[in-house]
Design an enzyme around this catalytic site. Structure first.
Site, mmCIF file in Angstrom:
data_model
loop_
_atom_site.group_PDB
_atom_site.id
_atom_site.type_symbol
_atom_site.label_atom_id
_atom_site.label_comp_id
_atom_site.label_asym_id
_atom_site.label_seq_id
_atom_site.Cartn_x
_atom_site.Cartn_y
_atom_site.Cartn_z
ATOM 1 C CB CYS A 62 31.238 96.188 -86.491
ATOM 2 S SG CYS A 62 31.743 96.410 -88.216
ATOM 3 C CB CYS A 97 29.907 92.290 -88.270
ATOM 4 S SG CYS A 97 31.605 92.648 -87.751
ATOM 5 C CG HIS A 121 35.250 93.554 -86.717
ATOM 6 N ND1 HIS A 121 34.481 94.634 -87.092
ATOM 7 C CD2 HIS A 121 36.099 94.013 -85.755
ATOM 8 C CE1 HIS A 121 34.831 95.695 -86.383
ATOM 9 N NE2 HIS A 121 35.815 95.351 -85.568
ATOM 10 C CG ASN A 149 39.821 106.509 -97.120
ATOM 11 O OD1 ASN A 149 40.632 106.715 -98.000
ATOM 12 N ND2 ASN A 149 38.696 107.189 -97.024
ATOM 13 C CG HIS A 197 34.079 94.990 -91.166
ATOM 14 N ND1 HIS A 197 33.517 93.988 -90.410
ATOM 15 C CD2 HIS A 197 34.216 94.467 -92.400
ATOM 16 C CE1 HIS A 197 33.321 92.916 -91.155
ATOM 17 N NE2 HIS A 197 33.746 93.186 -92.383
ATOM 18 C CG HIS A 247 34.874 99.695 -94.951
ATOM 19 N ND1 HIS A 247 35.550 99.885 -93.759
ATOM 20 C CD2 HIS A 247 34.398 100.923 -95.296
ATOM 21 C CE1 HIS A 247 35.470 101.148 -93.390
ATOM 22 N NE2 HIS A 247 34.784 101.808 -94.311
ATOM 23 C CD GLN A 264 33.794 105.500 -98.029
ATOM 24 O OE1 GLN A 264 32.821 106.226 -98.247
ATOM 25 N NE2 GLN A 264 34.800 105.883 -97.250
#
Length: 348
Positions: free
Chosen positions: A71, A74, A117, A157, A168, A170, A172
């Site tokens: 990933c 991470c 994660h 998303n 992971h 997250h 945007q």
């Protein structure tokens, strides 16, 4: 909150947001050898609709669903460098390595909500959710000040059904060089409503939903969450501050303090919608903010939109002919029924 900015090996900006003001954040160099940053995407105007379309062919090469041990979000480990050189972090924001918008066409950033994660936004503590809100606000301010940026869009998303390519937790941020079509349309409607009634459209919508009550999912002293009367998605919620403001920067301290717990509650309700044992609910969580500069900017109402493409266990809402070609949505779930299910999905 402590903010620490640095640079990645290819020159992209990375910012750490630590909850503690006295957090010790030593500079850690990104020792990777990275290829040159891709050329900026191209914004093309659709002459029939007057809307911008971004063409960014380099995104075909972006990382796609790597195994957990690979990933890129991470923290870095000996022998396994990632986009985050530090060994741990609270919240980290960096320029996307595969941006749809960059340079003169805008900017795209990745927001990592936690270094865990296997976590999710819904699993965060309220204090961490508050730190994410602070990061969204700070990035809105910074990106709005960049030359050529017309609108800042913070979003998450979640789930492969939405198209997520990294597991992971997250989100945007897109800094657009134009006002997005949805926002432009809302501003047009708000201006027309003001001319016709002398009142603000967003305030009237929220007031009507509160009076009706059937679609209200949750309320606090400073926020109201409801399913829109004409919801497009099977389960969709809008969250509006009681005191209308144009963007995240304008929220007062009381609204900021109340929001994290309400946000986490709604995300957890979404995960309970389809019963115990159901896979995590895929969703889009999107902040709608006023453009940086617009004649009717002050008429806009900041709000959060949360929706899922899952309409029933094992069934998704696909954007087929009517939705994709004509932008006319057909919703299989009555908004009143969706609101009732979301109310029942509250924790005991």
């Amino acid at each position: 909150m402590k903010k620490t900015a640095t640079r990645l090996a290819d020159g992209r900006e990375l910012i750490y947001y630590d909850a503690r003001d006295d957090a010790a954040r030593a500079a850690v160099t990104d020792a990777r050898t990275l290829p040159p940053r891709p050329a900026a995407g191209e914004v093309r105007d659709d002459p029939l609709l007057g809307e911008g379309v971004v063409v960014a062919s380099h995104r075909q090469d972006r990382t796609h669903l790597p195994p957990p041990e690979q990933c890129p979000l991470c923290p870095s480990r000996p022998g396994r460098p990632t986009e985050i050189p530090a060994a741990d972090y609270d919240v980290a924001v960096f320029e996307n390595r595969f941006p749809a918008l960059s340079g003169e066409t805008g900017r795209c950033e990745v927001v990592c909500f936690t270094d865990d994660h296997d976590a999710s936004f819904a699993a965060l503590a309220p204090e961490r959710a508050a730190l994410v809100l602070a990061a969204w606000t700070d990035r809105t301010a910074e990106l709005s000040a960049l030359p050529g940026v017309a609108q800042v869009f913070c979003f998450e998303n979640r789930g492969i059904e939405i198209g997520v390519t990294l597991a992971h937790p997250h989100g945007q941020i897109y800094a657009y060089p134009f006002v997005t079509p949805r926002t432009a349309r809302m501003l047009e409607r708000a201006a027309a409503h003001r001319a016709e009634t002398g009142r603000n459209l967003f305030e009237d919508v929220v007031a009507a939903e509160r009076v009706d009550g059937r679609r209200v999912v949750a309320e606090g002293a400073h926020w109201t969450a409801f399913v829109p009367r004409a919801a497009r998605w099977p389960y969709e919620v809008q969250v509006h501050p009681r005191r209308r403001v144009p963007d995240l920067l304008a929220l007062d301290d009381a609204a900021r303090a109340e929001f994290p717990a309400l946000h986490l509650d709604l995300l957890r309700r979404f995960d309970r919608l389809f019963g115990a044992g159901a896979p995590p609910t895929p969703y889009v969580c999107a902040w709608h903010q006023a453009p940086v500069a617009h004649p009717h900017r002050d008429e806009f109402g900041l709000h959060l939109q949360l929706f899922t493409v899952r309409r029933a266990p094992g069934k998704l809402k696909f954007l087929a002919g009517s939705e994709s070609a004509m932008n006319v949505f057909v919703n299989d779930v009555p908004p009143e029924a969706a609101a009732e299910r979301l109310r029942k999905a509250a924790s005991a």
